[in-house]
Design a protein around this motif. Structure first.
Motif, PDB file in Angstrom:
ATOM      1  N   LEU A   1       7.598  -1.719   4.131  1.00 45.44           N
ATOM      2  CA  LEU A   1       6.958  -2.923   4.619  1.00 45.44           C
ATOM      3  C   LEU A   1       7.678  -4.343   4.206  1.00 45.44           C
ATOM      4  CD1 LEU A   1       3.128  -2.482   4.311  1.00 45.44           C
ATOM      5  CD2 LEU A   1       4.229  -2.524   6.166  1.00 45.44           C
ATOM      6  N   THR A   2       8.135  -4.372   3.048  1.00 45.77           N
ATOM      7  CA  THR A   2       8.711  -5.454   2.742  1.00 45.77           C
ATOM      8  C   THR A   2      10.161  -5.602   3.591  1.00 45.77           C
ATOM      9  OG1 THR A   2       8.162  -5.105   0.508  1.00 45.77           O
ATOM     10  CG2 THR A   2       9.822  -6.562   0.468  1.00 45.77           C
TER      11      THR A   2
ATOM     12  N   ALA B   1      10.367  -9.854   3.704  1.00 43.43           N
ATOM     13  CA  ALA B   1       9.614 -10.534   2.675  1.00 43.43           C
ATOM     14  C   ALA B   1      10.192 -10.530   1.263  1.00 43.43           C
ATOM     15  CB  ALA B   1       8.107  -9.552   2.367  1.00 43.43           C
ATOM     16  N   ILE B   2       9.729 -11.398   0.456  1.00 45.27           N
ATOM     17  CA  ILE B   2      10.275 -11.617  -0.805  1.00 45.27           C
ATOM     18  C   ILE B   2       9.480 -10.678  -1.585  1.00 45.27           C
ATOM     19  CG2 ILE B   2      10.381 -13.138  -2.974  1.00 45.27           C
ATOM     20  CD1 ILE B   2      10.235 -15.414  -0.969  1.00 45.27           C
ATOM     21  N   ASN B   3      10.450  -9.729  -2.355  1.00 40.88           N
ATOM     22  CA  ASN B   3       9.874  -8.617  -3.036  1.00 40.88           C
ATOM     23  C   ASN B   3       9.535  -8.750  -4.245  1.00 40.88           C
ATOM     24  OD1 ASN B   3       9.236  -6.033  -3.211  1.00 40.88           O
ATOM     25  ND2 ASN B   3      11.338  -5.232  -3.114  1.00 40.88           N
ATOM     26  N   LEU B   4       8.056  -8.870  -4.711  1.00 40.91           N
ATOM     27  CA  LEU B   4       7.794  -8.844  -6.001  1.00 40.91           C
ATOM     28  C   LEU B   4       6.901  -7.719  -6.107  1.00 40.91           C
ATOM     29  CD1 LEU B   4       6.462 -12.688  -6.452  1.00 40.91           C
ATOM     30  CD2 LEU B   4       8.814 -11.554  -6.379  1.00 40.91           C
ATOM     31  N   SER B   5       7.048  -6.524  -5.307  1.00 42.76           N
ATOM     32  CA  SER B   5       6.313  -5.410  -5.281  1.00 42.76           C
ATOM     33  C   SER B   5       7.016  -4.297  -6.475  1.00 42.76           C
ATOM     34  CB  SER B   5       6.126  -4.848  -3.892  1.00 42.76           C
ATOM     35  OG  SER B   5       7.202  -4.260  -3.515  1.00 42.76           O
ATOM     36  N   GLN B   6       7.770  -3.515  -5.908  1.00 42.28           N
ATOM     37  CA  GLN B   6       8.129  -2.255  -6.916  1.00 42.28           C
ATOM     38  C   GLN B   6       8.901  -3.244  -8.179  1.00 42.28           C
ATOM     39  OE1 GLN B   6      11.564   0.014  -5.257  1.00 42.28           O
ATOM     40  NE2 GLN B   6      10.630   1.811  -6.324  1.00 42.28           N
TER      41      GLN B   6
ATOM     42  N   PHE C   1       4.569   2.612  -3.850  1.00 44.55           N
ATOM     43  CA  PHE C   1       6.164   1.758  -3.827  1.00 44.55           C
ATOM     44  C   PHE C   1       7.235   2.104  -2.815  1.00 44.55           C
ATOM     45  CE2 PHE C   1       4.815   2.690  -8.455  1.00 44.55           C
ATOM     46  CZ  PHE C   1       4.397   1.469  -8.872  1.00 44.55           C
ATOM     47  N   THR C   2       6.892   3.413  -2.202  1.00 46.35           N
ATOM     48  CA  THR C   2       7.413   3.560  -1.188  1.00 46.35           C
ATOM     49  C   THR C   2       6.915   2.860   0.127  1.00 46.35           C
ATOM     50  OG1 THR C   2       7.790   5.907  -1.941  1.00 46.35           O
ATOM     51  CG2 THR C   2       8.373   5.484   0.367  1.00 46.35           C
ATOM     52  N   VAL C   3       5.810   2.825   0.270  1.00 46.08           N
ATOM     53  CA  VAL C   3       4.938   1.941   1.396  1.00 46.08           C
ATOM     54  C   VAL C   3       5.411   0.666   1.305  1.00 46.08           C
ATOM     55  CG1 VAL C   3       2.899   1.561   2.290  1.00 46.08           C
ATOM     56  CG2 VAL C   3       3.284   3.881   1.471  1.00 46.08           C
ATOM     57  N   MET C   4       5.286  -0.020   0.137  1.00 42.16           N
ATOM     58  CA  MET C   4       5.433  -1.240   0.274  1.00 42.16           C
ATOM     59  C   MET C   4       6.953  -1.727   0.200  1.00 42.16           C
ATOM     60  SD  MET C   4       2.944  -3.112   0.026  1.00 42.16           S
ATOM     61  CE  MET C   4       1.229  -2.569   0.202  1.00 42.16           C
TER      62      MET C   4
ATOM     63  N   HIS D   1      -5.753  -3.577  -0.351  1.00 45.67           N
ATOM     64  CA  HIS D   1      -4.497  -2.840   0.402  1.00 45.67           C
ATOM     65  C   HIS D   1      -4.363  -3.877   1.592  1.00 45.67           C
ATOM     66  CE1 HIS D   1      -1.682  -0.116   1.391  1.00 45.67           C
ATOM     67  NE2 HIS D   1      -1.970   0.804   0.645  1.00 45.67           N
ATOM     68  N   ALA D   2      -5.501  -4.218   2.163  1.00 46.57           N
ATOM     69  CA  ALA D   2      -5.322  -5.117   3.459  1.00 46.57           C
ATOM     70  C   ALA D   2      -4.913  -6.513   3.088  1.00 46.57           C
ATOM     71  CB  ALA D   2      -6.951  -5.180   3.827  1.00 46.57           C
ATOM     72  N   PHE D   3      -5.059  -6.920   1.923  1.00 48.10           N
ATOM     73  CA  PHE D   3      -4.662  -8.245   1.428  1.00 48.10           C
ATOM     74  C   PHE D   3      -3.320  -8.198   1.407  1.00 48.10           C
ATOM     75  CE2 PHE D   3      -3.720 -11.404  -1.988  1.00 48.10           C
ATOM     76  CZ  PHE D   3      -3.820 -12.629  -1.130  1.00 48.10           C
ATOM     77  N   ALA D   4      -2.693  -7.208   0.557  1.00 48.42           N
ATOM     78  CA  ALA D   4      -1.299  -7.070   0.301  1.00 48.42           C
ATOM     79  C   ALA D   4      -0.379  -6.791   1.583  1.00 48.42           C
ATOM     80  CB  ALA D   4      -1.061  -5.852  -0.580  1.00 48.42           C
ATOM     81  N   GLU D   5      -0.979  -6.300   2.618  1.00 45.77           N
ATOM     82  CA  GLU D   5      -0.349  -6.186   3.767  1.00 45.77           C
ATOM     83  C   GLU D   5      -0.145  -7.510   4.496  1.00 45.77           C
ATOM     84  OE1 GLU D   5      -1.492  -3.052   6.298  1.00 45.77           O
ATOM     85  OE2 GLU D   5      -1.155  -1.416   4.648  1.00 45.77           O
TER      86      GLU D   5
END
Ligand code: PMP
Ligand code: GLN
Length: 383
Positions: free
Chosen positions: A24-25, A30-35, A18-21, A332-336
């Protein structure tokens, strides 16, 4: 000057996904649909209630176990919803989010050399807590596509060293839920062992399609050896306030409090008093499920016909998507790449996996304004 001593990490894990994403967001705008947190505000009346409590002078330490008003409101709520009677005095502890409830429980109950059964994909805070307690996580993979528990696998994994089973329903990241049969299986599995169950139920009010949340508190045998944990953050869109709780039989609660008092001692009193009022007023929180069911359906509708294929989501505010029609690259690569090239942030599943193999699946959070979901889907449809 002599060399500074080596701090000798106790944990192998670095920053959480969650910290990493989140980093990066922000870097990519980027639009944040991560955390998992809402991008809309909580009810302003709740903010007013906290402010009013602060103005009344509730600004100093409160009782270590939580303010009595909140513990009483929670005991009444759990009894009303799930039928189990917890004594607010000796069986409910208010913590700094569910994270602290999980941490204090695991630290209190797991001794060096004990084994703890967790299910993969596993929410990221459980394994570090087990390791800090000196325990050994024993991984039981959930079903490859349906993310259900195979209880025969659990029977095979359980042994004389098993101290805890950590369950999570509704489940982050898969969105599956335990049903009544699962609860009965759990009862049979626990009988004849010395193990306890720890149940992470932070999404208890976010269950879809008419299904019922099967709290471990519903079964008298199971709940007599279970710690039931929840949080206010998801239900009231206040993830930043970090208040949760643990409900457990008195002997277990005494152990949890022994740790809790050294981890945080006590939790923000004004916020607890405000929550006590809303829990008393509306213990069922029915509109939360309807609210997120509509968001899930909106998100699925917006992505219908895209190359992302949804997996069934019966609860939480997370939607898993299979991206194998886009690419076969690792998650992971795809998410980045999704953040950098498409401008949408999601969470890969591999950080939730230890022994099971990661597939082509990523997690999107739909606790977002409709406009956010529409903008994100517009970009994702171009994949
Ligand atoms: N358990 C699960 C399954 C979660 O998804 C989360 C986080 N959102 C937590 C625990 C932590 O909850 P809290 O923010 O109350 O610490
Ligand atoms: N539970 C949140 C999620 O799954 C994250 C909370 C955190 O960052 N620790 O997205």
């Amino acid at each position: 000057m002599s060399r500074a001593p080596d701090p000798r990490s106790k944990l192998a894990s670095g920053d959480s996904i969650f910290t990493v994403m989140t980093r990066l967001t922000a870097e990519h705008g980027a639009i944040n649909l991560s955390q998992g947190f809402p991008d809309f505000d909580c009810d302003p009346a709740l903010v007013d209630a906290v402010a009013a409590r602060m103005r009344e002078g509730h600004n100093q330490y409160v009782a270590m176990a939580g303010v009595p008003e909140l513990r009483e409101a929670l005991a009444a709520k759990i009894r009303h919803l799930y039928g189990r009677r917890y004594d607010p005095e000796t069986e409910i502890t208010v913590t700094s989010g569910a994270t602290e409830a999980l941490f204090s429980t695991i630290l209190a109950l797991v001794h060096s050399g004990d084994e703890v059964i967790v299910f993969e994909p596993v929410y990221d805070s459980y394994v570090p807590a087990i390791q800090l307690a000196g325990g050994t996580p024993v991984f039981v993979p959930l079903g490859a596509r349906d993310y259900r528990i195979d209880w025969d696998d659990v029977r095979r994994a359980i042994g004389p060293k098993t101290r805890l089973l950590v369950l999570n329903s509704p489940h982050n990241p898969s969105g599956t839920i335990l049903d009544w049969q699962d609860l009965q299986q759990l009862r049979q599995v626990l009988a004849g062992t010395d193990a306890y169950a720890v149940s992470d139920e932070v999404y208890e009010h976010i269950v879809f399609d008419g299904a019922r949340h099967e709290s471990l508190a519903r079964d008298p045998d199971v709940s007599s050896r279970a710690v039931v944990i929840s949080s206010f953050g998801k239900t009231y869109s206040t993830t930043g306030w970090k208040v949760g709780y643990a409900a457990a039989p008195a002997a277990l609660t005494a152990e949890i409090r022994r740790v809790h008092q050294w981890v945080t001692y006590a939790v923000n009193g004004a916020v607890q008093l405000a929550y006590a009022d809303v829990v008393r007023r509306d213990p069922e929180c029915r509109e939360v499920a309807a609210f997120y069911e509509r968001k899930r359906n909106l998100f699925l509708g917006l992505l219908a016909g895209s190359k992302l294929v949804p997996l069934p989501c019966r609860g939480t505010f997370f939607q898993l998507m299979d991206y194998s029609r886009v690419t076969s690259e690792p998650d992971h690569a795809f998410a980045e790449r999704l953040i950098a090239e498409c401008g949408v942030a999601a969470i890969p599943l591999s950080p939730f996996l230890y022994t099971a193999e990661a597939g082509t699946t990523i997690r999107f959070c739909f606790a977002k304004r409709d406009e956010t979901l529409e903008a994100a889907a517009g970009r994702l449809r171009r994949l």
